[in-house]
Structure formats: C-alpha cells, structure tokens
Design an enzyme around this catalytic site. Sequence first.
Site, PDB file in Angstrom:
ATOM      1  N   TYR A 166      13.324  10.769  13.722  1.00 17.07           N
ATOM      2  CA  TYR A 166      12.750   9.804  12.767  1.00 17.07           C
ATOM      3  C   TYR A 166      12.653  10.427  11.370  1.00 17.07           C
ATOM      4  O   TYR A 166      13.042   9.818  10.365  1.00 17.07           O
ATOM      5  CB  TYR A 166      11.369   9.365  13.265  1.00 17.07           C
ATOM      6  CG  TYR A 166      10.615   8.496  12.293  1.00 17.07           C
ATOM      7  CD1 TYR A 166      10.995   7.174  12.071  1.00 17.07           C
ATOM      8  CD2 TYR A 166       9.515   8.999  11.569  1.00 17.07           C
ATOM      9  CE1 TYR A 166      10.300   6.369  11.176  1.00 17.07           C
ATOM     10  CE2 TYR A 166       8.819   8.206  10.682  1.00 17.07           C
ATOM     11  CZ  TYR A 166       9.217   6.891  10.485  1.00 17.07           C
ATOM     12  OH  TYR A 166       8.535   6.104   9.589  1.00 17.07           O
ATOM     13  N   LYS A 170      14.367   9.197   7.830  1.00 17.57           N
ATOM     14  CA  LYS A 170      13.623   8.798   6.618  1.00 17.57           C
ATOM     15  C   LYS A 170      14.047   9.652   5.415  1.00 17.57           C
ATOM     16  O   LYS A 170      14.062   9.182   4.277  1.00 17.57           O
ATOM     17  CB  LYS A 170      12.120   8.906   6.886  1.00 17.57           C
ATOM     18  CG  LYS A 170      11.619   7.905   7.923  1.00 17.57           C
ATOM     19  CD  LYS A 170      11.458   6.524   7.328  1.00 17.57           C
ATOM     20  CE  LYS A 170      12.121   5.430   8.078  1.00 17.57           C
ATOM     21  NZ  LYS A 170      11.923   4.099   7.492  1.00 17.57           N
TER      22      LYS A 170
HETATM   23  N1  LIG Z   1       3.156   2.260   9.910  1.00 15.35           N
HETATM   24  C1  LIG Z   1       3.238   3.407   9.277  1.00 15.35           C
HETATM   25  O1  LIG Z   1       2.257   4.153   9.217  1.00 15.35           O
HETATM   26  C2  LIG Z   1       4.495   3.825   8.557  1.00 15.35           C
HETATM   27  C3  LIG Z   1       4.438   5.001   7.796  1.00 15.35           C
HETATM   28  C4  LIG Z   1       5.565   5.388   7.070  1.00 15.35           C
HETATM   29  C5  LIG Z   1       6.700   4.610   7.081  1.00 15.35           C
HETATM   30  N2  LIG Z   1       6.731   3.475   7.854  1.00 15.35           N
HETATM   31  C6  LIG Z   1       7.967   2.688   7.801  1.00 15.35           C
HETATM   32  O2  LIG Z   1       7.637   1.344   7.506  1.00 15.35           O
HETATM   33  C7  LIG Z   1       8.590   0.472   8.097  1.00 15.35           C
HETATM   34  C8  LIG Z   1       7.859  -0.577   8.916  1.00 15.35           C
HETATM   35  O3  LIG Z   1       7.044   0.068   9.874  1.00 15.35           O
HETATM   36  P1  LIG Z   1       5.803  -0.683  10.568  1.00 15.35           P
HETATM   37  O4  LIG Z   1       4.787   0.339  10.889  1.00 15.35           O
HETATM   38  O5  LIG Z   1       5.402  -1.843   9.754  1.00 15.35           O
HETATM   39  O6  LIG Z   1       6.507  -1.123  11.942  1.00 15.35           O
HETATM   40  P2  LIG Z   1       6.235  -2.394  12.885  1.00 15.35           P
HETATM   41  O7  LIG Z   1       4.849  -2.875  12.746  1.00 15.35           O
HETATM   42  O8  LIG Z   1       6.722  -1.949  14.220  1.00 15.35           O
HETATM   43  O9  LIG Z   1       7.252  -3.505  12.289  1.00 15.35           O
HETATM   44  C9  LIG Z   1       8.629  -3.240  12.261  1.00 15.35           C
HETATM   45  C10 LIG Z   1       9.382  -4.421  11.689  1.00 15.35           C
HETATM   46  O10 LIG Z   1      10.780  -4.081  11.656  1.00 15.35           O
HETATM   47  C11 LIG Z   1      11.505  -5.033  12.444  1.00 15.35           C
HETATM   48  N3  LIG Z   1      12.653  -4.377  13.065  1.00 15.35           N
HETATM   49  C12 LIG Z   1      12.684  -3.288  13.861  1.00 15.35           C
HETATM   50  N4  LIG Z   1      13.944  -3.003  14.213  1.00 15.35           N
HETATM   51  C13 LIG Z   1      14.734  -3.929  13.628  1.00 15.35           C
HETATM   52  C14 LIG Z   1      16.122  -4.180  13.625  1.00 15.35           C
HETATM   53  N5  LIG Z   1      17.009  -3.421  14.306  1.00 15.35           N
HETATM   54  N6  LIG Z   1      16.583  -5.228  12.899  1.00 15.35           N
HETATM   55  C15 LIG Z   1      15.729  -6.017  12.209  1.00 15.35           C
HETATM   56  N7  LIG Z   1      14.406  -5.849  12.191  1.00 15.35           N
HETATM   57  C16 LIG Z   1      13.910  -4.807  12.898  1.00 15.35           C
HETATM   58  C17 LIG Z   1      10.511  -5.589  13.429  1.00 15.35           C
HETATM   59  O11 LIG Z   1      10.941  -6.858  13.906  1.00 15.35           O
HETATM   60  P3  LIG Z   1      10.807  -7.211  15.496  1.00 15.35           P
HETATM   61  O12 LIG Z   1       9.351  -7.080  15.801  1.00 15.35           O
HETATM   62  O13 LIG Z   1      11.315  -8.595  15.606  1.00 15.35           O
HETATM   63  O14 LIG Z   1      11.632  -6.182  16.187  1.00 15.35           O
HETATM   64  C18 LIG Z   1       9.256  -5.665  12.547  1.00 15.35           C
HETATM   65  O15 LIG Z   1       9.342  -6.801  11.713  1.00 15.35           O
HETATM   66  C19 LIG Z   1       9.533   1.353   8.916  1.00 15.35           C
HETATM   67  O16 LIG Z   1      10.688   1.611   8.178  1.00 15.35           O
HETATM   68  C20 LIG Z   1       8.740   2.628   9.117  1.00 15.35           C
HETATM   69  O17 LIG Z   1       9.561   3.743   9.261  1.00 15.35           O
HETATM   70  C21 LIG Z   1       5.675   3.070   8.591  1.00 15.35           C
END
Ligand SMILES: NC(=O)c1ccc[n+]([C@@H]2O[C@H](COP(=O)([O-])OP(=O)(O)OC[C@H]3O[C@@H](n4cnc5c(N)ncnc54)[C@H](OP(=O)(O)O)[C@@H]3O)[C@@H](O)[C@H]2O)c1
Length: 266
Positions: A166, A170
């Site tokens: 991961y 990133k």
């Molecule tokens: N949460 C954190 O603390 C955090 C920290 C740093 C960075 N991030 C980054 O922020 C972004 C979102 O994370 P999150 O925590 O909000 O995750 P999340 O709650 O799991 O939501 C992920 C979103 O991405 C969609 N998704 C996943 N795989 C996909 C694919 N192959 N094609 C299209 N849509 C897809 C999901 O849709 P479905 O549900 O329909 O699959 C959902 O809408 C990611 O890039 C992650 O690396 C998150």
Amino acid sequence: MPAAPLFDLSDTRVVITGGTKGIGFGIASVFVQAGARVAVAGRSQTGVDAAVASLEELAGPEEPGRVVGFTVDVADPESCRDLAASATNLLGGIDVLCANAGIFPQAELDTMTPAQLDEVLDTNVKGTIYAVQACLPALQESGRGRVVMTSSITGPITGYPGWSHYGASKAAQLGFMRTAAIELAKHTITVNAVLPGNVESAGLEEMGEQYLASMTSAVPLRRLGRAEEIGFAAAFLASREAAFITGQTIVVDGGQTLPESPDAVA
Ligand SMILES: NC(=O)c1ccc[n+]([C@@H]2O[C@H](COP(=O)([O-])OP(=O)(O)OC[C@H]3O[C@@H](n4cnc5c(N)ncnc54)[C@H](OP(=O)(O)O)[C@@H]3O)[C@@H](O)[C@H]2O)c1
C-alpha cells in the site's frame, strides 16, 4: 460584471472516484456544498445510489441533476473511459478529477502473494493513471483542468506493518504526479495530491478499536481527521486561486507526521 467571489466553485464540474463513501464522499459533500456539479463513482451500485441520495439532500431541490453517480472499476481502463464519457455527457464536461478510489488491505511482506500485490497496485496506481487518462480529453477541453489525487502519509512519509504494498502504491502516485504535472501543464491542467493521515472512514474502522485508539494518541491534535477535511484541501487545489500550484502535496494529518518520538506528543 462583478468579479466572482474568491474560491467560487459554483460552475465547476467534478468527478470523484471512490466518491461513494469515506474520504471520497467527504470530498463530494464539500464540492456539493460549494455549488459544484458532482459525479461520484464506486464499484457498488447500491453504494452509488445511497451516496447520490445523501448528496442530493445536501444540494437541495433547486437544481435537480447537480449530483449524478456511476459504477466504475478504476483498475479497468475501459470502465474508466465509460465513466469519463457518461460524466462528460451528464455534467456537460469535466473540470476536476479527484482520483481518490483506493484500497488498503493488509499483508505482511513474508507471506504477501502476487495476487495481493497486484490488487493494491492495480487499484491504487494503475487505477489513478487510468482515471486521469480517461478524463484527459475533457480536462483539456475545460481549459482549467485539475487533477487532485488522494495519496496518503503512508508510503510517501511514514510506514506501517502490513502496508508495504500500500505504501509503495501511495508513493507511486506521487511519482506519477510529478511527471504528469509537467506533461499536462501545456493544457493548463494542474496535478496535485492530498496526503491524509488517519481519517474516520468505513475502511479505517475495519482496522479495529485498538488501531484507532493508538492512531488517535499519535496525533498532536488528538483526534482522527474527518473526511470533509480532506475535501477542503481538494476544493482549494481545485479553485481558480490555486491555478499556479502543480505537482505539489498537502499533508492533512493533524500533525501526525511531526513528532520525533511518542513522548513528543504532549
Ligand atoms: N481512511 C484513511 O485514513 C486514509 C488515509 C490516507 C489515505 N487514504 C486514501 O483515501 C482513499 C479513500 O479511502 P477511504 O478510507 O475513504 O476508503 P473507503 O471508506 O474504503 O472507500 C473507498 C472508496 O473507493 C471505492 N473503490 C475501491 N476500489 C475501487 C475500484 N477498483 N474502482 C472504483 N472504486 C473503488 C469504494 O467503492 P465501493 O465501496 O463500491 O468498492 C469507495 O467508494 C484511498 O485512496 C486511501 O488510500 C485513506
């Protein structure tokens, strides 16, 4: 004619991959509240429908159709092209792509399978690039195109056990960003990234209570981030006022990357 208010996004057409929940939904809610026309996209149709319904409530009844939703698998270039075509059609163009879709399953290096590695790289790295490529003609046509990627502190700045693949994905987004920013400058398209720390989301909650508590205690501001707070940074990078910023990152982590040791967090 009076000058547009500062940071006005009201005539902006925005596509947000992974906009159906978590950080992507937070980004979408900020753009909707700022008056933008917004397309959210995720893999699950149920997720898309629920997100559109909630965002329509935020948008209010005055301008029906200001929020639309589509299913997409960003790891599939054809699916990305379908998304770009549908969004261009319904929104009348694309000014901003928030390439946010991402996954963060854990796998320790000594047992990680090629399939586990592929899944993360396909979604997070190739998915970002495919989404940008698919939206490129519309962003070019816009004349003020913006790409805002959701990267992470994990990889570019920090590390965490189970997230070597991961973290690599990133950091790879930022490598992509720097050359894309140079290549796309001739089309007046900027490419930037927001690096969230730990942000409340369904994905993060799956990590469990203990993880959430230990992360909270590592943040000088003593709380996890809120999804909308990533949206505020994305909205800034999408604004006309950020037109001269490209190939750059904004860390939104409550200071989590600052302490030299746990004792430094007072
Ligand atoms: N949460 C954190 O603390 C955090 C920290 C740093 C960075 N991030 C980054 O922020 C972004 C979102 O994370 P999150 O925590 O909000 O995750 P999340 O709650 O799991 O939501 C992920 C979103 O991405 C969609 N998704 C996943 N795989 C996909 C694919 N192959 N094609 C299209 N849509 C897809 C999901 O849709 P479905 O549900 O329909 O699959 C959902 O809408 C990611 O890039 C992650 O690396 C998150």
